[in-house]
Structure formats: structure tokens, C-alpha cells
Design a protein around this motif. Structure first.
Motif, PDB file in Angstrom:
ATOM      1  N   LYS A 262     -65.519  28.230  90.107  1.00 14.17           N
ATOM      2  CA  LYS A 262     -65.576  26.775  90.061  1.00 14.17           C
ATOM      3  C   LYS A 262     -64.820  26.335  88.810  1.00 14.17           C
ATOM      4  O   LYS A 262     -64.540  27.152  87.920  1.00 14.17           O
ATOM      5  CB  LYS A 262     -67.025  26.296  90.012  1.00 14.17           C
ATOM      6  CG  LYS A 262     -67.800  26.801  88.803  1.00 14.17           C
ATOM      7  CD  LYS A 262     -69.238  26.300  88.825  1.00 14.17           C
ATOM      8  CE  LYS A 262     -70.006  26.799  87.598  1.00 14.17           C
ATOM      9  NZ  LYS A 262     -71.396  26.308  87.594  1.00 14.17           N
ATOM     10  N   PRO A 263     -64.454  25.061  88.711  1.00 10.22           N
ATOM     11  CA  PRO A 263     -63.697  24.616  87.533  1.00 10.22           C
ATOM     12  C   PRO A 263     -64.434  24.927  86.224  1.00 10.22           C
ATOM     13  O   PRO A 263     -65.639  24.712  86.110  1.00 10.22           O
ATOM     14  CB  PRO A 263     -63.565  23.106  87.752  1.00 10.22           C
ATOM     15  CG  PRO A 263     -63.649  22.939  89.227  1.00 10.22           C
ATOM     16  CD  PRO A 263     -64.615  23.976  89.709  1.00 10.22           C
TER      17      PRO A 263
ATOM     18  N   TYR B  27     -55.415  21.470  86.795  1.00 13.68           N
ATOM     19  CA  TYR B  27     -55.839  20.760  85.596  1.00 13.68           C
ATOM     20  C   TYR B  27     -56.191  19.343  85.984  1.00 13.68           C
ATOM     21  O   TYR B  27     -55.331  18.566  86.404  1.00 13.68           O
ATOM     22  CB  TYR B  27     -54.727  20.776  84.541  1.00 13.68           C
ATOM     23  CG  TYR B  27     -54.913  19.792  83.413  1.00 13.68           C
ATOM     24  CD1 TYR B  27     -55.987  19.909  82.543  1.00 13.68           C
ATOM     25  CD2 TYR B  27     -54.020  18.740  83.232  1.00 13.68           C
ATOM     26  CE1 TYR B  27     -56.170  18.997  81.515  1.00 13.68           C
ATOM     27  CE2 TYR B  27     -54.183  17.835  82.201  1.00 13.68           C
ATOM     28  CZ  TYR B  27     -55.261  17.963  81.346  1.00 13.68           C
ATOM     29  OH  TYR B  27     -55.435  17.064  80.333  1.00 13.68           O
ATOM     30  N   GLU B  28     -57.488  19.039  85.891  1.00 13.28           N
ATOM     31  CA  GLU B  28     -57.971  17.724  86.287  1.00 13.28           C
ATOM     32  C   GLU B  28     -57.498  17.365  87.698  1.00 13.28           C
ATOM     33  O   GLU B  28     -57.087  16.234  87.979  1.00 13.28           O
ATOM     34  CB  GLU B  28     -57.515  16.654  85.285  1.00 13.28           C
ATOM     35  CG  GLU B  28     -58.047  16.847  83.867  1.00 13.28           C
ATOM     36  CD  GLU B  28     -59.555  16.666  83.764  1.00 13.28           C
ATOM     37  OE1 GLU B  28     -60.182  16.292  84.774  1.00 13.28           O
ATOM     38  OE2 GLU B  28     -60.115  16.910  82.684  1.00 13.28           O
TER      39      GLU B  28
ATOM     40  N   GLN C 279     -61.351  19.883  82.581  1.00 18.55           N
ATOM     41  CA  GLN C 279     -61.663  20.951  83.524  1.00 18.55           C
ATOM     42  C   GLN C 279     -60.393  21.632  84.018  1.00 18.55           C
ATOM     43  O   GLN C 279     -59.393  20.969  84.299  1.00 18.55           O
ATOM     44  CB  GLN C 279     -62.455  20.403  84.708  1.00 18.55           C
ATOM     45  CG  GLN C 279     -63.886  20.010  84.353  1.00 18.55           C
ATOM     46  CD  GLN C 279     -64.728  19.759  85.571  1.00 18.55           C
ATOM     47  OE1 GLN C 279     -64.252  19.234  86.571  1.00 18.55           O
ATOM     48  NE2 GLN C 279     -66.002  20.125  85.496  1.00 18.55           N
TER      49      GLN C 279
ATOM     50  N   GLU D 148     -59.320  24.778  86.775  1.00 20.79           N
ATOM     51  CA  GLU D 148     -59.701  25.750  87.793  1.00 20.79           C
ATOM     52  C   GLU D 148     -58.557  26.747  87.948  1.00 20.79           C
ATOM     53  O   GLU D 148     -57.398  26.342  88.131  1.00 20.79           O
ATOM     54  CB  GLU D 148     -59.976  25.060  89.123  1.00 20.79           C
ATOM     55  CG  GLU D 148     -60.412  26.021  90.220  1.00 20.79           C
ATOM     56  CD  GLU D 148     -60.682  25.312  91.532  1.00 20.79           C
ATOM     57  OE1 GLU D 148     -61.020  26.003  92.508  1.00 20.79           O
ATOM     58  OE2 GLU D 148     -60.550  24.068  91.581  1.00 20.79           O
TER      59      GLU D 148
ATOM     60  N   THR E 278     -64.954  24.254  82.218  1.00 19.29           N
ATOM     61  CA  THR E 278     -64.817  23.138  81.281  1.00 19.29           C
ATOM     62  C   THR E 278     -64.372  23.668  79.922  1.00 19.29           C
ATOM     63  O   THR E 278     -65.023  24.532  79.334  1.00 19.29           O
ATOM     64  CB  THR E 278     -66.147  22.379  81.125  1.00 19.29           C
ATOM     65  OG1 THR E 278     -66.543  21.873  82.401  1.00 19.29           O
ATOM     66  CG2 THR E 278     -66.002  21.223  80.148  1.00 19.29           C
TER      67      THR E 278
ATOM     68  N   SER F  73     -64.892  27.657  76.288  1.00 16.19           N
ATOM     69  CA  SER F  73     -64.769  27.618  77.740  1.00 16.19           C
ATOM     70  C   SER F  73     -66.102  27.999  78.366  1.00 16.19           C
ATOM     71  O   SER F  73     -66.801  28.891  77.872  1.00 16.19           O
ATOM     72  CB  SER F  73     -63.672  28.575  78.211  1.00 16.19           C
ATOM     73  OG  SER F  73     -63.701  28.749  79.608  1.00 16.19           O
ATOM     74  N   THR F  74     -66.440  27.326  79.466  1.00 12.03           N
ATOM     75  CA  THR F  74     -67.677  27.675  80.174  1.00 12.03           C
ATOM     76  C   THR F  74     -67.499  28.936  81.017  1.00 12.03           C
ATOM     77  O   THR F  74     -68.472  29.445  81.565  1.00 12.03           O
ATOM     78  CB  THR F  74     -68.119  26.512  81.076  1.00 12.03           C
ATOM     79  OG1 THR F  74     -67.043  26.179  81.974  1.00 12.03           O
ATOM     80  CG2 THR F  74     -68.488  25.291  80.247  1.00 12.03           C
TER      81      THR F  74
ATOM     82  N   SER G 268     -62.762  17.086  76.288  1.00 15.68           N
ATOM     83  CA  SER G 268     -63.226  18.073  77.261  1.00 15.68           C
ATOM     84  C   SER G 268     -62.444  17.842  78.545  1.00 15.68           C
ATOM     85  O   SER G 268     -62.193  16.694  78.934  1.00 15.68           O
ATOM     86  CB  SER G 268     -64.726  17.924  77.525  1.00 15.68           C
ATOM     87  OG  SER G 268     -65.471  18.348  76.417  1.00 15.68           O
TER      88      SER G 268
END
Length: 686
Positions: A449-450, A420-421, A98, A100, A452, A78-79, A96
Motif C-alpha cells: 500500500k502507499p 507519487y501522490e 505518499q 507507492e 507515507t 518512511s512507514t 508528508s
């Protein structure tokens, strides 16, 4: 007495030495048998070690091609690992996406006002409820510290109590629910309610509800209406929507938008509550299908007089026929009719349960703490045969409706909200495993922010498994080399051995030099390791040395005898590169289905497993060798026991005979002394 000799005590005639000398000769068969027994036991220990190391190698190769093989392991990164992480199952897809985090799931945590250090908690029945779980405790009275300890013992995974130091001497009581989610409110009952009120943990409030969506002026056309699903089907509009004291009536293909008042939308303590009812009516698609597609002329008519009827002629005007064939309309049935719209233009579906078709209808709750930025409630009834009615929308403080609200809420119960997306999702827990197949999301805190999330192959676990395989393979090769050859350098080359281990191996050196079973299995393993394994004509990696594992994987100039022993080496650079770029080919190298029967029957792992199983399984080669040695040990032990019994009898017999001999000699010596004394006496008397 001078000259007194007791047989077996003072050993005047050295009979003990004579018996010991004779017994030493008699013990030679026993000594030989004992040495033979020790040799057999040493062989059995050696075979057991071989069995243990072969079994370890077999276990290692099994993991390389079985269902649990490490090549299917996935890693999730996870970022923003402080806010959200993920755990990927073995069947997760490489991808991958995204996510949030709008807010994590929270639980009610209520803090009291200051309480004195030695404050007593009065006796009573203390009942706490969170969600569908209830904890009740009969308290006999005592210190607050003891109350906390007792409550925690009964609370288990439902509630928890603790004391928080707020200033010198005084503390505050914290009671928290251990169940997250908007539905799991913490409630106090019986003596617990009195305690919560007395300590300032909660306070009484008056319920005040606001409502909206009750007038025609609040009804607007439904937003975000999609293109018409079928040609000839009415568009979704608010034209036929009716507003009455009972609520809003929405016919098939009808809809509306109701704005949430800004004063209500921003109050996160409130919940929007309303009821939705549905009923089946005549389907407009069926009615449309029955309408004619061409003009129909009325009958020309007739006139009758005195039983005579005269018919008019049909009009001679020819009407054009339709050249377009009519496509029947299909019925539409869906439960996705209600949505929440947000300031950023996104939408989130509000689920309408099947209770909508009962007399009571379905209750819809929108907890505003979980819907930040909500702008409006939208209904798009795309059904062709269902009419909905929606009650007025009330803004309610659910905790206030209970009659109490927390005074010092550290946190309040709420669902986890994630996107989610771009799709907004709510769940009562921070561990969400039903959104993405085979992936569990672990929510911790809000993201700026979202984040990844990337699902990638776990090359490290695959590499560790391969290193483990090579290590165990080399261990059994070293064991076979030492047991089958009498070469001291085989031991000195193994620099990872301790001095004690080297001494143990020196005793086993060449122990099975005449046994071909060890050299045969070593040769078979070497053949398996060096063979080609091609799953298909397109396979690029078909040999173990292509992934950096071989008997000569590392470069070395000159002659090195250790490279001739059969040990495997690893070129980590090559291995890392292959694992990174072609993990599936490495997996196939160790096991694949060659004949299409969905059973793995080829590959290095599969073949080594079969080869080693013949040795280590019950009734296998090594088991038979140990059984043979067991019989030899048993026979040898019986023979030793028999020889020891015979030697004991022989020694006792010799001691008895020589004791008798000493006794006779002593008697003769005594008689001789008596005669000599008598003769000497006579000579003196002359």
C-alpha cells in the motif's frame, strides 16, 4: 712503584673534588637559566593548549550559525522502510507525502544450466553489452573460476559474474548487468554469445509481433476530456479522426481511445511500439477569429443601360446588432497529447519527443512490465494548429527481436515505477532525486500500500551540536580557571580527569595568575552567554537559559562553589522541548542578521566567534604571546649554550692548574725523599 702519583688519575691531593666544588659554584647561572627555559617552555605549552581549546570552541560555535548549521538538517522517515526510504537535503520542506512502489528498477540477471566443477572455458573474445557500455575480454582459456575472476576485474560497474552452487559438485554461472533500467538490456556478443548458448543461459527464439489500432471499429471517443479551455473553441472529439493503411490522422481538437487487447496487456514480456508524427497546419483559432460576429446583407445590386446605371435601394429592414463583444481565441500549443489509461481509472502521460516533427517521427515505447493494469491508449490533441498521425501499434518482445531470450532469467531489466501522490512515474534507477525538490527517494521493493514519507527537523543532530558546544565551552573555562588561580579544588572538582591529567594540571595551577588576558576573555564569554538576543519584537526566545542551557540549569539546594566557576549546564528536558517545538528560534538565538544586509552579525554563535577569533587567529593575542615566548626560548637557549662553553673552558683551566700543582708537589716530594734517603745512607755508613 711505591708512592708514585699521576696527576688527574689517582687524585692524591683531592684536586678533582676541589675542581668540582669550584665548578658547582660556577654552574649556578647556568642552572638558573635552564630552570628559566623550562618555565618558559611550560608557559608556551600552556598557551598552545589554550589556543587549541579556544579554536575547538570557535569551530563549534561556527557550526551553530553558519550555512551548515545543524538546525537546517532534515530527517526523512518512511512507514515502509523495507520498500522505500528517502534522504532529505537541508533545503527540503517539512511535509508528508505518499509514494507507492509498483516495482523497483531491475537489471538483467541470467543463470546458466548446470556446469561441471572443473569445466573449462575456451579461449576467445568475450564481449558483453549493457545499455551504452561494452566490456570485451580476450580470454586465453582456463577454468571457469578463473574466467569469473578475470571478467569481474574488467566488468567494474557494468557486469558481474559469479558461480552458484546448485547441487553437490555442480554449479551454475550467473552473469548480471549492474545497470538497472528497461533500456539497459544485457547482450552477449562473439564468444560470449557461444558460451551463453552452450551453457543454456539463453536460447534462440523466433520473433512474433501483434498489432492493433488499424481499423475504424477500434477507434472510440477520447476518454476524460476536460472542460473546454475557451468559449467558442471546438471540443476534443473523434469525429474528424481518419483511419487509413498509413495509420490514424488526428486533426487539431481531435482525439481517440484505443483499447489494448487483454491478451497483449497481460503479457509483461511485450512492449508496445508505435510512431507519432506531428506537423504545423493552419491554426483554427486564427480562422475562428476572422469570422464575422453579425449578419452581413448582400449588396442591393444595380442595372445599367446606355451608360446609365440605376442602383437599388438597400433593404429598410433593420437587423439587430450583437450586444456581446467577441473575445479572440488564443492559440494552444502543447506536447501533452498522449496517455496510457489504467483499469483503476488513473492515467499516465506518454512523452512525445520533439522528433515527432521530423520525417521519421517520434518512437513511443510502452514496456508492459512497467504498465501493469493498462487498459487503453488515449490521444487528446488539444492543439489548435498541429495535426498528428499515429502508426499502427505493435506488440513486440524486444529480446526476442534480438534473436535470443533468457532461459533462466533471475530478473529482467526494467524501470522503477512509483506513484507519487497518484501520479505514475518511471525512472531507470532506484535512486530518484528529480521528483520532489531536495529529496532523494530510495526504492527497494514493491509496497503493498502507499508508504507515507515524512520530512521532519533533525532535532537530535541539533542537540548533539549544542552538547558539543557546551562541552568545549566548559573545557576552556576549566583551563582558564586552573591557569589563572592557585586553588587545588579547581582540579579535584573535575571528576572526568584521569590521575595523570590531574598531575599535569597540578603543575600548571596558577601559572598565569598575573595575566589578565585569560580572565578578560572568560568575562567576555560569560557576558556573551548571558546577553539578550532579540531578532524582532515578536521573538520569544532571546536568552540561552530559555532553552535549558545556563550556569545554573539544574536545580541544587544549598551552596555549591562549582556553580560559581562559570561552567554551563544543560537541562535536557527543557532543551528537548524547545528543540521539538521551536527549532527556528534556537537557530536564530545563535545567529541572525540584525541590519538587513543578509549577513549574520548577531547572536551567541556569531559574537563568540568574533571574540575567540581575536585570540586564535594568525597574529592574534595568543599568537603574539607564543611569538614572545619563542624569542625568550631562543635567547635562553643561546645563553645556555654560551654558559656551557664558558664552563667547559673554566673546568679545563682549573683541571690544568691543579694538575700542574699536583705535578709540582709530586716533584718536591720526590726531591724530599731523595734527600732523606741520602741522609739515611750516610748515617749508616758511619
Amino acid at each position: 712503584m711505591a708512592g708514585l702519583s699521576i696527576p688527574g688519575v689517582n687524585d692524591k691531593y683531592k684536586s678533582n673534588e676541589i675542581v668540582e666544588g669550584l665548578m658547582k659554584v660556577e654552574r649556578i647561572p647556568l642552572t638558573r637559566e635552564q630552570e628559566h627555559l623550562e618555565s618558559v617552555k611550560k608557559q608556551q605549552d600552556a598557551w598552545r593548549t589554550v589556543n587549541q581549546k579556544m579554536s575547538s570552541l570557535r569551530d563549534s560555535v561556527k557550526t551553530l550559525y553558519s550555512f551548515d548549521n545543524p538546525f537546517n538538517n532534515k530527517l526523512a522517515s518512511s512507514t515502509d522502510e523495507y520498500a522505500i526510504t528517502a534522504t532529505a537535503g537541508r533545503e527540503a520542506s517539512y511535509e508528508s507525502f505518499q509514494v507507492e512502489v509498483i516495482s523497483p528498477a531491475t537489471a538483467d540477471r541470467f543463470l546458466s544450466g548446470e556446469i561441471e566443477k572443473n569445466q573449462k572455458i575456451p579461449a576467445g573474445t568475450y564481449t558483453f553489452k549493457t545499455g551504452d557500455k561494452t566490456i570485451s575480454m580476450n580470454w586465453k582459456g582456463g577454468k571457469v573460476e578463473d574466467f569469473v575472476t578475470s571478467l569481474n576485474k574488467r566488468g567494474k560497474d557494468v557486469i558481474k559474474a559469479s558461480l552458484i552452487g546448485v547441487n553437490k559438485g555442480n554449479k551454475a554461472l550467473l552473469i548480471e548487468s549492474l545497470k538497472t533500467g528497461a533500456e539497459n538490456h544485457l547482450e552477449f556478443k562473439e564468444s560470449a554469445l557461444t558460451l551463453a548458448l552452450d551453457t543454456g543461459m539463453i536460447k534462440k527464439v523466433e520473433s512474433k509481433n501483434d498489432s492493433f489500432g488499424t481499423t475504424v471499429s477500434e477507434i472510440r471517443a477520447p476518454e476524460n476530456v476536460a472542460a473546454n479551455e475557451q468559449v467558442g473553441l471546438p471540443f476534443i472529439t473523434s469525429d474528424s479522426v481518419k483511419v487509413s493503411a498509413e495509420g490514424i490522422s488526428v486533426p487539431p481538437r481531435g482525439g481517440f481511445t484505443i483499447n489494448v487487447p487483454s491478451g497483449i496487456a497481460g503479457d509483461t514480456t511485450k512492449t508496445l511500439i508505435f510512431t507519432v508524427k506531428g506537423k504545423e497546419i493552419a491554426d483554427i483559432a486564427e480562422a475562428a477569429n476572422k469570422k464575422p460576429t453579425e449578419p452581413e446583407l448582400p449588396s442591393a445590386g444595380n442595372v445599367s443601360f446606355s451608360n446609365i446605371t440605376i442602383y437599388n435601394s438597400q433593404s429598410s429592414v433593420d437587423l439587430p446588432t450583437s450586444s456581446i463583444s467577441k473575445i479572440p481565441l488564443e492559440k494552444i500549443r502543447t506536447d501533452s497529447v498522449l496517455f496510457a489509461s489504467f483499469e483503476d481509472g488513473t492515467e499516465r502521460e506518454l512523452k512525445v519527443s520533439s522528433d515527432a516533427f521530423t520525417n521519421e517521427g517520434a518512437t513511443v515505447k510502452v514496456n508492459l512490465s512497467e504498465y501493469p493494469g493498462i487498459k487503453s491508449i488515449i490521444m487528446r490533441n488539444s492543439n489548435t494548429g498541429i495535426e498528428y498521425s499515429v502508426s499502427k501499434i505493435e506488440s513486440v518482445d524486444e529480446k526476442a527481436n534480438l534473436g535470443y531470450t533468457p532461459t533462466n532469467a533471475v530478473s529482467v531489466a526494467g524501470d522503477a515505477i512509483i506513484k507519487y501522490e497518484g501520479i505514475t512515474i518511471t525512472r531507470p534507477d532506484n535512486k530518484i532525486d528529480d521528483v520532489i525538490p531536495h529529496i532523494t527517494l530510495n526504492v527497494a521493493q514493491k509496497t503493498d500500500k502507499p508508504a507515507t514519507i515524512t520530512i521532519s527537523p533533525d532535532t537530535e543532530s541539533a542537540k548533539d551540536a549544542l552538547i558539543n558546544f557546551v562541552g568545549r565551552y566548559n573545557q576552556i573555562v576549566a583551563e582558564i580557571n586552573i591557569l589563572s588561580q592557585n586553588k587545588p579544588e579547581l582540579i579535584s572538582e573535575l571528576d572526568y580527569l584521569s590521575s595523570d591529567e590531574k598531575n599535569e594540571y597540578k603543575e600548571k595551577l596558577g601559572l598565569f595568575s598575573g595575566d589578565f588576558s585569560l580572565t578578560n576573555v572568560k568575562a567576555a564569554m560569560a557576558e556573551i552567554i548571558g546577553s539578550v538576543y532579540q531578532e524582532s519584537e515578536y521573538s520569544e526566545i532571546t536568552m540561552l537559559n530559555q532553552i535549558g542551557i545556563s550556569t545554573n540549569a539544574t536545580s541544587y539546594s544549598g551552596y555549591n562553589p562549582t556553580k560559581m566557576r562559570g561552567y554551563l549546564e544543560i537541562n535536557e528536558k527543557v532543551l528537548d522541548e524547545v528543540l521539538k517545538n521551536d527549532l527556528d528560534s534556537v537557530k536564530t538565538l545563535f545567529g541572525f542578521d540584525s541590519d538587513g544586509d543578509l549577513i549574520i552579525d548577531s547572536g551567541i554563535g556569531c559574537r563568540l566567534d568574533k571574540q575567540l577569533t581575536a585570540y586564535v587567529q594568525s597574529g592574534g593575542i595568543l599568537a603574539n604571546k607564543n611569538s614572545t615566548l619563542d624569542r625568550q626560548i631562543k635567547a635562553s637557549e643561546q645563553k645556555i649554550a654560551k654558559l656551557e662553553t664558558q664552563l667547559e673552558q673554566k673546568e679545563a683551566e682549573l683541571k690544568y692548574k691543579y694538575g700542574q700543582m699536583e705535578s709540582t708537589l709530586n716533584s718536591l716530594e720526590g726531591q724530599s725523599n731523595s734527600i732523606n734517603n741520602f741522609t739515611n745512607q750516610q748515617n749508616r755508613n758511619r
